[in-house]
Structure formats: structure tokens, C-alpha cells
Scaffold this active site. Sequence first.
Site, PDB file in Angstrom:
ATOM      1  N   GLY A  78      18.500   1.403 -49.752  1.00  0.00           N
ATOM      2  CA  GLY A  78      18.290   0.308 -48.577  1.00  0.00           C
ATOM      3  C   GLY A  78      17.954  -1.189 -49.142  1.00  0.00           C
ATOM      4  O   GLY A  78      18.415  -1.949 -48.680  1.00  0.00           O
ATOM      5  N   THR A  79      17.168  -1.020 -50.519  1.00  0.00           N
ATOM      6  CA  THR A  79      16.929  -2.167 -50.917  1.00  0.00           C
ATOM      7  C   THR A  79      18.050  -3.044 -51.486  1.00  0.00           C
ATOM      8  O   THR A  79      18.294  -4.333 -51.165  1.00  0.00           O
ATOM      9  CB  THR A  79      15.761  -1.822 -52.305  1.00  0.00           C
ATOM     10  OG1 THR A  79      14.482  -1.198 -51.517  1.00  0.00           O
ATOM     11  CG2 THR A  79      15.379  -3.233 -52.834  1.00  0.00           C
ATOM     12  N   ASN A 163       9.003  -0.364 -40.122  1.00  0.00           N
ATOM     13  CA  ASN A 163       8.785   0.757 -41.136  1.00  0.00           C
ATOM     14  C   ASN A 163       7.072   1.095 -40.936  1.00  0.00           C
ATOM     15  O   ASN A 163       6.739   2.203 -40.989  1.00  0.00           O
ATOM     16  CB  ASN A 163       8.991   0.567 -42.400  1.00  0.00           C
ATOM     17  CG  ASN A 163       8.730  -0.820 -42.882  1.00  0.00           C
ATOM     18  OD1 ASN A 163       9.141  -1.647 -42.256  1.00  0.00           O
ATOM     19  ND2 ASN A 163       7.748  -1.015 -43.840  1.00  0.00           N
ATOM     20  N   GLN A 192      15.052   2.636 -41.166  1.00  0.00           N
ATOM     21  CA  GLN A 192      14.130   3.669 -40.558  1.00  0.00           C
ATOM     22  C   GLN A 192      14.586   4.425 -39.051  1.00  0.00           C
ATOM     23  O   GLN A 192      14.125   5.363 -38.764  1.00  0.00           O
ATOM     24  CB  GLN A 192      12.651   3.137 -40.011  1.00  0.00           C
ATOM     25  CG  GLN A 192      11.940   2.644 -41.336  1.00  0.00           C
ATOM     26  CD  GLN A 192      11.295   3.742 -42.036  1.00  0.00           C
ATOM     27  OE1 GLN A 192      11.057   4.942 -41.370  1.00  0.00           O
ATOM     28  NE2 GLN A 192      10.617   3.764 -43.144  1.00  0.00           N
ATOM     29  N   SER A 212      20.010   3.936 -45.628  1.00  0.00           N
ATOM     30  CA  SER A 212      19.131   4.735 -46.882  1.00  0.00           C
ATOM     31  C   SER A 212      19.306   6.258 -46.521  1.00  0.00           C
ATOM     32  O   SER A 212      18.870   6.442 -45.493  1.00  0.00           O
ATOM     33  CB  SER A 212      17.683   4.041 -47.085  1.00  0.00           C
ATOM     34  OG  SER A 212      17.128   4.798 -48.326  1.00  0.00           O
ATOM     35  N   THR A 250      29.847   3.337 -61.869  1.00  0.00           N
ATOM     36  CA  THR A 250      30.226   4.601 -61.658  1.00  0.00           C
ATOM     37  C   THR A 250      29.450   4.892 -60.642  1.00  0.00           C
ATOM     38  O   THR A 250      28.451   5.067 -60.604  1.00  0.00           O
ATOM     39  CB  THR A 250      30.226   5.370 -62.903  1.00  0.00           C
ATOM     40  OG1 THR A 250      31.033   4.888 -63.921  1.00  0.00           O
ATOM     41  CG2 THR A 250      30.677   6.802 -62.718  1.00  0.00           C
ATOM     42  N   CYS A 338       5.844   1.216 -50.194  1.00  0.00           N
ATOM     43  CA  CYS A 338       6.051   0.262 -51.483  1.00  0.00           C
ATOM     44  C   CYS A 338       4.825  -0.659 -51.608  1.00  0.00           C
ATOM     45  O   CYS A 338       4.693  -1.080 -52.480  1.00  0.00           O
ATOM     46  CB  CYS A 338       7.307  -0.266 -51.046  1.00  0.00           C
ATOM     47  SG  CYS A 338       8.672   0.529 -50.098  1.00  0.00           S
TER      48      CYS A 338
END
Length: 399
Positions: A78-79, A163, A192, A212, A250, A338
Site C-alpha cells: 500500500g505504501t 486505519n 483498510q 495492500s 522482477t 507504523c
Amino acid sequence: MNADNSQRDLIYFDNAATTPVLSEVIQEMVPYLGNYYGNPSSQHSFGFKSLRAIEEARTHVACLIGSSPSKITFTSGGTEANNLAIKGCVSRTSINGDSKSVVLISSSIEHDSVLQPINTLKALGFNVKFVEVNKEGIVKPESLLGILRKEKIILVSIMLANNEVGTIQPIKELAKITHENSDALFHCDVVQALGKIPIDVRHLDIDLLSLSSHKIYGPKGVGAIYSRDKDQLRALIDGGGQEKALRSGTENVHGIVGFGEACRIAAMNLIENYRNVKNLRDRLIDQVLSTIPRSYVNGSLNQRLPNNAHFSFPGVKGEDIIVKLNEYGVAASTGAACSSNKAKPSHVLQAMGLSLLEIEGSLRLTLGHQNTKFEVEKVVLALEEIIRELRRHSGFANN
Ligand SMILES: Cc1ncc(COP(=O)(O)O)c(C=O)c1O
């Protein structure tokens, strides 16, 4: 569901931080860590096998949000998707060397993975505006309209569900206001909300959307961005041209396969999971409010994710509750995973206008479909004892 034996008796109420990986998901992933090791770009059967797996996963991800597979680009999570949406959109837009004329709008309650790229752009001279939220943690559409009417905007980025407090924003209305009053793109972080409430990009009229895997019982380190039109973005990572040159490198084949499987399962069980988790969460909220004096729920109760319960217990510190809960075998959080080890008060609760006393005593309990009624009862009992004890120490009345 997989759990290490040492964690078997623990109660996990921190599903907004991450979720356990489903055993069905692991089963799908394992062959791509073993026999199916081909590079998806290779022109032989090993490569074709991996490529086919990626395309199948892309279809599952697309299905969960009502998109066509060609609009999905896999990222490392997600970041990265949020960074790509924000920085990639800005660098794609012709700015004639005048960054001050470029305006970005976001909300004051976004996740750091939106706020930090925006702060980076701000430090480079871009003009940034934030829309406010009300006491319930909901963005005020009139605040967005006010800015759109005055400025030339290129991007509006507002999350679907928060979140920390789980509040759900009126995204359809906000995207409509944006498109009717500007040429800006509308980006939405749905990390979320994915798999918990129905999401359909056609219905919501969104241009860019971040996803995510690890919040929906898939592996960590994989996510995706939906872009209505890939020409709207400029890649942040250049290289071999994978993912139609929007995200070189990759591919994380086993991660993508796991994410796809998690999306497929989430789509199948969405309604049932919503009902079950919401029932448990409502039970948790009712019991906490009725047994713990002076306890409050933060954020709207109606416009809220089904699994989120966010409380304030004035007179105690959230960090102390977490430590004590952990001693009782319960995993919980004060807010964003986080940022939970940072000392500064939550920007989300501040934006909602909570007092420092309320912010300090806040606790986030987020449920998953693996949780049970029995666990809810145990957590309520533990909390009751912990708050009583902590208030006794701090001299705050517990009645
Ligand atoms: C709302 C929101 N956006 C983005 C992210 C970042 O996602 P990831 O952990 O996949 O980088 C999170 C993770 O907590 C989140 O809650």
C-alpha cells in the site's frame, strides 16, 4: 488459519495492523517458492507458468474492486501504491516549471504513506491543502468544495476508511464533487476497507486506488494500484519495463499469487464476514461501554468499518493498556501500527478535536473473522480489570 503453537492461546485484536495469512493462501503460494520458479519475463515454459499465475491473480484483484485486470499494477504494498499515485501523478502532469501553481488536496486523517509523500512534495514547493474532518472523523464535503472552487487542483487524495478509527468517508460524493469542479484526478487509499466493505471503482468514480495484501489475510510486501488510465501516472521505479513499465523489477510472483488468492476468498465471503465481524465488534463495544465507567467510542458508529472498535478511557495511558493487555495474552494497539511506537499524539484524533486526555487514553481493537465471542468476553474482562487498576494508580475515579 495458521498460528504458531506459542501463539495459540493469544488473542489477536490488531487486525488493522496486519492479518494472519490464510492457510489456503499459503498453499497457493508455496509452489511458486518451489517448483515454479520461472521468471515471468522468460520466453519458456517456466516463465509462462509464472506469468499465467500473475495474470490469474490480477483477475482476482480486479474482481474485488469491479475493475478490469488491465488497470491493475502490482506494487510492493500500500505504501508504494500511495507514493506512485501521488508522486507519479504529479511528475506526469506538465507543470511548466512552476510547482507553486500545482495544488494537491488531501485530508488531515490520512495514513503516513499518503501524508509523507505529500510532505515531500510540499518541501519541494508544491502547494498542499488539507480538508478537515468533523468530530466523528468524517471529511466535510463542503471543505473540499471550498478549495476546489478557488484553486487549480491536480490531485485529490482521500482514504476510504481510516486505519485508526475505522471511519468510512463519503467517497462517491467527494469524487463527484472533485470531477464536477476540477480536472483533478481522485485517488483513494482503500487499504483498510478492501475485503471488508464492497468497493466498486465504476460506482465510486475513482481514478486511482491503492491496495495492500496483508490486511486481507494475504502475504506482506505486496499490493497494487488501480489506475483508470495508466497514462495518468509516471513510473517511480524504472528498469526492465515489467507491469507495462509502470513498475519495473522482477515480480514478486509468490506474493502476487497469495494476494490474488486472498482477494478471491475475500470476494466470496464478503457479506458473511461483514455480518459476523460486525456482530462481534458490536458486542465488544456494548460490553466495554456498559462495564467500564467513563469509556467512549471514537468516530462515527454508523459510517465505520465492521471490525473497528476505538475507545478512549480517560485517566489512563493507551500505551499502559497495551502493555497490560499483552500480559493477559491480548494483542491490541493505540492506533497506526507504523506510528504506534512514536511518542507524538495521533494526528487523526487531533484532527477530530479530541482532548489530550481522550487521546492519551485511546485504544484500538480491530477484529478479524478468526476471532470468537469467547475472545470478546475474555478481552472485556481483562480490560475491566486493567482500567480499574491503572486508574487506581493514577488517582482517577473509576466510577
Ligand atoms: C490506510 C493505510 N494505507 C496504507 C498502508 C500501508 O500499506 P502497506 O503496509 O502495504 O505498505 C496502511 C498500513 O497500515 C494503511 O493502514
